[in-house]
Motif scaffolding. Structure first.
Motif, mmCIF file in Angstrom:
data_model
loop_
_atom_site.group_PDB
_atom_site.id
_atom_site.type_symbol
_atom_site.label_atom_id
_atom_site.label_comp_id
_atom_site.label_asym_id
_atom_site.label_seq_id
_atom_site.Cartn_x
_atom_site.Cartn_y
_atom_site.Cartn_z
ATOM 1 N N PHE A 270 0.854 -1.191 0.000
ATOM 2 C CA PHE A 270 0.000 0.000 0.000
ATOM 3 C C PHE A 270 0.884 1.232 0.000
ATOM 4 O O PHE A 270 1.911 1.283 0.669
ATOM 5 N N GLY A 271 0.502 2.278 -0.771
ATOM 6 C CA GLY A 271 1.310 3.479 -0.809
ATOM 7 C C GLY A 271 0.657 4.574 -1.619
ATOM 8 O O GLY A 271 -0.561 4.595 -1.813
ATOM 9 N N LEU A 272 1.473 5.504 -2.082
ATOM 10 C CA LEU A 272 1.015 6.614 -2.914
ATOM 11 C C LEU A 272 1.581 6.482 -4.315
ATOM 12 O O LEU A 272 2.689 5.950 -4.503
ATOM 13 N N CYS A 273 0.831 6.956 -5.290
ATOM 14 C CA CYS A 273 1.272 7.025 -6.677
ATOM 15 C C CYS A 273 0.991 8.419 -7.203
ATOM 16 O O CYS A 273 0.221 9.185 -6.608
ATOM 17 N N SER A 274 1.592 8.759 -8.317
ATOM 18 C CA SER A 274 1.390 10.075 -8.920
ATOM 19 C C SER A 274 1.398 9.957 -10.434
ATOM 20 O O SER A 274 1.932 8.990 -10.999
ATOM 21 N N GLU A 275 0.794 10.959 -11.060
ATOM 22 C CA GLU A 275 0.756 10.988 -12.523
ATOM 23 C C GLU A 275 0.682 12.442 -12.966
ATOM 24 O O GLU A 275 -0.071 13.249 -12.399
ATOM 25 N N CYS A 276 1.473 12.791 -13.962
ATOM 26 C CA CYS A 276 1.484 14.139 -14.527
ATOM 27 C C CYS A 276 1.406 14.059 -16.042
ATOM 28 O O CYS A 276 1.923 13.116 -16.646
ATOM 29 N N GLU A 277 0.789 15.085 -16.635
ATOM 30 C CA GLU A 277 0.652 15.091 -18.081
ATOM 31 C C GLU A 277 0.657 16.535 -18.579
ATOM 32 O O GLU A 277 -0.021 17.414 -18.014
ATOM 33 N N ASP A 278 1.413 16.797 -19.633
ATOM 34 C CA ASP A 278 1.437 18.111 -20.261
ATOM 35 C C ASP A 278 0.197 18.258 -21.144
ATOM 36 O O ASP A 278 0.027 17.530 -22.119
ATOM 37 N N VAL A 279 -0.666 19.212 -20.787
ATOM 38 C CA VAL A 279 -1.943 19.379 -21.508
ATOM 39 C C VAL A 279 -2.005 20.742 -22.187
ATOM 40 O O VAL A 279 -3.096 21.265 -22.437
ATOM 41 N N THR A 280 -0.850 21.302 -22.484
ATOM 42 C CA THR A 280 -0.831 22.635 -23.088
ATOM 43 C C THR A 280 -1.632 22.663 -24.390
ATOM 44 O O THR A 280 -2.449 23.575 -24.616
ATOM 45 N N ALA A 281 -1.403 21.695 -25.232
ATOM 46 C CA ALA A 281 -2.078 21.692 -26.532
ATOM 47 C C ALA A 281 -3.588 21.525 -26.402
ATOM 48 O O ALA A 281 -4.355 22.038 -27.231
ATOM 49 N N GLU A 282 -4.056 20.787 -25.373
ATOM 50 C CA GLU A 282 -5.490 20.539 -25.216
ATOM 51 C C GLU A 282 -6.197 21.614 -24.384
ATOM 52 O O GLU A 282 -7.427 21.552 -24.196
ATOM 53 N N THR A 283 -5.446 22.561 -23.856
ATOM 54 C CA THR A 283 -6.040 23.606 -23.017
ATOM 55 C C THR A 283 -6.685 24.684 -23.888
ATOM 56 O O THR A 283 -6.071 25.195 -24.839
ATOM 57 N N TYR A 284 -7.925 25.037 -23.552
ATOM 58 C CA TYR A 284 -8.678 26.036 -24.317
ATOM 59 C C TYR A 284 -8.320 27.424 -23.803
ATOM 60 O O TYR A 284 -8.273 27.668 -22.592
ATOM 61 N N GLN A 285 -8.085 28.356 -24.744
ATOM 62 C CA GLN A 285 -7.686 29.725 -24.403
ATOM 63 C C GLN A 285 -8.709 30.721 -24.989
ATOM 64 O O GLN A 285 -9.093 30.616 -26.159
ATOM 65 N N LYS A 286 -9.099 31.686 -24.146
ATOM 66 C CA LYS A 286 -9.989 32.761 -24.601
ATOM 67 C C LYS A 286 -9.481 34.080 -24.031
ATOM 68 O O LYS A 286 -9.385 34.241 -22.802
ATOM 69 N N CYS A 287 -9.114 35.029 -24.950
ATOM 70 C CA CYS A 287 -8.510 36.287 -24.518
ATOM 71 C C CYS A 287 -9.343 37.482 -25.013
ATOM 72 O O CYS A 287 -9.975 37.416 -26.077
ATOM 73 N N HIS A 288 -9.280 38.591 -24.238
ATOM 74 C CA HIS A 288 -9.984 39.813 -24.643
ATOM 75 C C HIS A 288 -9.206 41.009 -24.112
ATOM 76 O O HIS A 288 -8.398 40.908 -23.170
ATOM 77 N N ALA A 289 -9.465 42.154 -24.704
ATOM 78 C CA ALA A 289 -8.810 43.398 -24.298
ATOM 79 C C ALA A 289 -9.532 44.000 -23.105
ATOM 80 O O ALA A 289 -10.679 43.649 -22.781
ATOM 81 N N TYR A 290 -8.834 44.956 -22.427
ATOM 82 C CA TYR A 290 -9.458 45.680 -21.327
ATOM 83 C C TYR A 290 -10.570 46.568 -21.868
ATOM 84 O O TYR A 290 -10.403 47.278 -22.865
ATOM 85 N N GLU A 291 -11.706 46.535 -21.214
ATOM 86 C CA GLU A 291 -12.818 47.384 -21.639
ATOM 87 C C GLU A 291 -12.618 48.830 -21.192
ATOM 88 O O GLU A 291 -13.121 49.759 -21.823
ATOM 89 N N ASP A 292 -11.872 48.991 -20.131
ATOM 90 C CA ASP A 292 -11.630 50.343 -19.627
ATOM 91 C C ASP A 292 -10.452 50.940 -20.390
ATOM 92 O O ASP A 292 -9.311 50.509 -20.249
ATOM 93 N N SER A 293 -10.712 51.929 -21.215
ATOM 94 C CA SER A 293 -9.644 52.538 -22.024
ATOM 95 C C SER A 293 -8.685 53.352 -21.185
ATOM 96 O O SER A 293 -7.605 53.721 -21.651
ATOM 97 N N MET A 294 -9.078 53.676 -19.939
ATOM 98 C CA MET A 294 -8.202 54.459 -19.090
ATOM 99 C C MET A 294 -6.982 53.664 -18.629
ATOM 100 O O MET A 294 -6.042 54.251 -18.098
ATOM 101 N N VAL A 295 -6.997 52.327 -18.845
ATOM 102 C CA VAL A 295 -5.841 51.515 -18.468
ATOM 103 C C VAL A 295 -4.627 51.920 -19.271
ATOM 104 O O VAL A 295 -3.484 51.911 -18.775
#
Length: 628
Positions: A273-298
């Motif tokens: 009995f013990g612990l196990c671990s697992e890691c996986e690079d999911v960069t390609a499968e990660t969904y990205q959604k970007c937008h500009a600042y709505e406040d023009s004063m920035v």
């Protein structure tokens, strides 16, 4: 051409033979004995007296055995060499594959082999030397070079003369095949001793060690109060478990060593009995959604051309981890020559405790890491382009069975001290504790529905406090954030960001899982699995091919003896062998130009003798070598 003649088997003429026969007989003697009267006359009473006659007797005079004129010594030496060879084989068979520790004698096995080989070689060389000595006489049955007498005599005395005979044979000199065989055996005998030294070797082998300890640990349950003070673990994990987590992540942990008090131990496969671990690079499968600042004063007026840059991004991983990144919050901004550069440098780890990850139904903790380290360049021509994705990795730590392969443990080899895991099976809690659970309550684990355990054990357990402590500690460890130094960093609890970011995350978690599992295995409630202990022992090993040469020389000497005996008998030769006395009384009859009696230089005598071909004649007169 003079023909070789012999009148008797031992060089005796007819007169000598008749004399010897006459010496063996004694005349019969008749004696008359009277009871009265004198010896000189006869009386009337003499005729009446009974006569007593002495019985007839015959006296034989036996001559001593002529050992020099027979093959008795040579046959005895040949038999001794065969006995030596048989004793050698029997000795080697007896000691082959036996422990050297069982040899209790003062002399080593190599010494015994050397003694037997020396006696065997000395015995066979007696017959080889005698055969060569006799062959030099047999050679002059026919016409041959007078120098051959000297050459073969030298060959009978050692390997140097034998080499000369072999070289003369290669140059065309004819001395008879038996002579070359004898010379070859004499030279070959030089290699018998070196070959004998190669017969025995003493390799090291591993053998079972009796009464030795060979144990390896496994765990089916863990109880934190076992060997711990209550006050030490009331507020968190047991110190041993916390230490194993930190040392595993920093890769400074030492593998759990088996108990082996011998030079090596072997263990069959086992499950714990013990612990196990697992890691996986999911960069390609990660969904990205970007937008500009709505406040023009920035944006200030000088950045007006860049106000449409999509600096705010939201991300969704394959396992429903959600996170946001605002570039203006984690970057260093630089404006030069109409170009805007974002220097992004951040690392974030965000844990959670619910929901499956990958195919793991009930992880102890799962988390997502984002590593954003890049330069982003914007110009007025690409202001609407989204920024590149950060590097995204999903990880999970979960309870499991770990199946270790059969292994060998060497006390002197550091690399052999960790068993290799070749199979795992995830485990899920069957009776998860709630707020009403007691400190000493146990949490039991089993495989997911439809799965089977790797071992025959169907249930594993740990105490409620350790179960909760693992959950809280892992949540703190993997909730870390690291920004650019100008911005700062932070975490809720331990800040492991610098370690987790710089190393291979999958390897670090695997090291931590192994370290924690070793601590669980080493607990007082762990199971002891017996293995097989071995020790190194020196054995006596016989390399049989190296005995071929002594056997060849021994058998060759016997064959040479048989051949020489048969040749001498066919030629009715006198067995002079190595004696030089016949040469003292011999006579050499040569032509005037080959007269060597008056020569006093050894080189001159040898040179002339090579030009003389002679035949040996012995009759009633002296032994004569006659040039032909």
């Amino acid at each position: 051409m003079v023909t070789y003649r012999s009148y008797s088997a031992h060089g005796q003429n007819k007169s000598d033979h008749e004399l010897n026969q006459s010496e063996r007989l004694v005349p019969h003697v008749h004696v008359d004995i009277h009871t009265t009267g004198t010896r000189r006359g006869h009386t009337a009473t003499d005729d009446k007296a009974p006569n007593t006659q002495v019985p007839q007797t015959e006296v034989k005079t036996e001559r001593p055995i002529d050992w020099s004129g027979s093959w008795g010594w040579e046959i005895g030496s040949a038999m001794l060499s065969v006995v030596g060879l048989v004793l050698l084989v029997a000795f080697l068979v007896k000691i082959n594959a036996t422990p050297y520790a069982n040899w209790q004698y003062t002399a080593s096995p190599n010494t015994i082999v050397s003694i037997i080989i020396t006696i065997t070689k000395s015995a066979l060389l007696v017959s080889v030397s005698a055969c060569l000595s006799q062959l030099k006489w047999n050679l002059f049955h026919d016409s041959t070079s007078l120098y051959n007498l000297q050459a073969i005599d030298q060959a009978s005395r050692g390997p140097w003369g034998s080499l000369e005979v072999l070289l003369r044979g290669l140059c065309g000199s004819k001395m008879g095949s038996l002579t070359y065989v004898g010379a070859f055996l004499t030279v070959l005998a030089l290699a018998v001793d070196p070959f004998a030294q190669q017969i025995l070797t003493f390799p090291s082998r591993t053998v079972p060690a009796l009464n030795a300890t060979a144990l390896i640990q496994s765990a089916h349950e863990y109880y934190s109060l076992e060997g711990q003070e209550y006050s030490d673990i009331f507020q968190g994990l047991a110190p041993s478990l916390l230490t194993s987590i930190l040392s595993g992540l920093s890769q400074t942990n030492s593998p759990l060593e088996p108990q082996c008090d011998s030079s090596s131990c072997k263990f069959s496969e086992f499950v714990t009995f013990g612990l196990c671990s697992e890691c996986e690079d999911v960069t390609a499968e990660t969904y990205q959604k970007c937008h500009a600042y709505e406040d023009s004063m920035v944006w200030s007026s000088e950045y007006a051309a860049f106000k449409e840059i999509p600096v705010n991004c939201s991300y969704q991983s394959p396992n429903n981890f959600s996170f946001d990144i605002g570039l203006l919050d984690v970057l260093a901004l630089q404006y030069l020559n109409g170009k805007l550069t974002f220097d992004v440098n951040s690392w974030t780890s965000d844990p959670r405790h619910d929901g499956p990850v990958f195919d793991i139904q009930s992880p102890l903790v799962s988390f997502i890491t984002t590593n954003y380290s890049t330069l982003i360049l914007y110009t007025p021509s690409n202001v609407t382009a989204p920024p590149p994705k950060p590097s995204v990795t999903e990880c999970a730590i979960y309870y499991c069975e770990r199946k270790y392969a059969a292994s060998s443990y060497l006390s002197s080899n550091q690399s052999s001290r960790s068993a290799h895991v070749f199979d795992t099976q995830q485990l899920i809690p069957r009776d998860a504790p709630d707020e009403h659970s007691y400190f000493t309550d146990s949490v039991h684990f089993g495989p997911p529905n439809g799965s089977e355990t790797l071992s025959k054990n169907l249930s594993y357990s740990i105490d409620h406090h350790t179960f909760s402590g693992f959950r809280d500690t892992m949540g703190d460890l993997f909730n870390s954030t690291l920004y650019d130094m100008s911005v700062g960093s932070g975490s809720s609890g331990f800040n492991m960001a610098t370690i987790l970011r710089t190393g291979n995350l999958g390897r670090l978690l695997d090291s931590m899982s192994t370290s924690v599992t070793d601590t669980l295995r080493a607990s007082p409630r762990g199971n002891k699995i017996h293995g097989q202990a071995y020790r190194v022992e020196i054995f006596i090993d016989v390399r049989w091919p190296w005995i071929i040469l002594p056997a060849i020389v021994t058998l060759g000497s016997i064959a040479l003896l048989l051949g020489t005996v048969m040749t001498s008998k066919q030629q009715n030769s006198v067995l002079w062998k190595s004696t030089v006395l016949p040469l003292v009384s011999s006579h050499l009859s040569t032509t005037p130009e080959h007269e060597i009696a008056s020569l006093r230089s050894v080189d001159d005598v040898q040179r002339v003798s090579k030009n003389i071909r002679a035949t040996m004649i012995h009759s009633e007169g002296p032994l004569t070598f006659t040039e032909t």
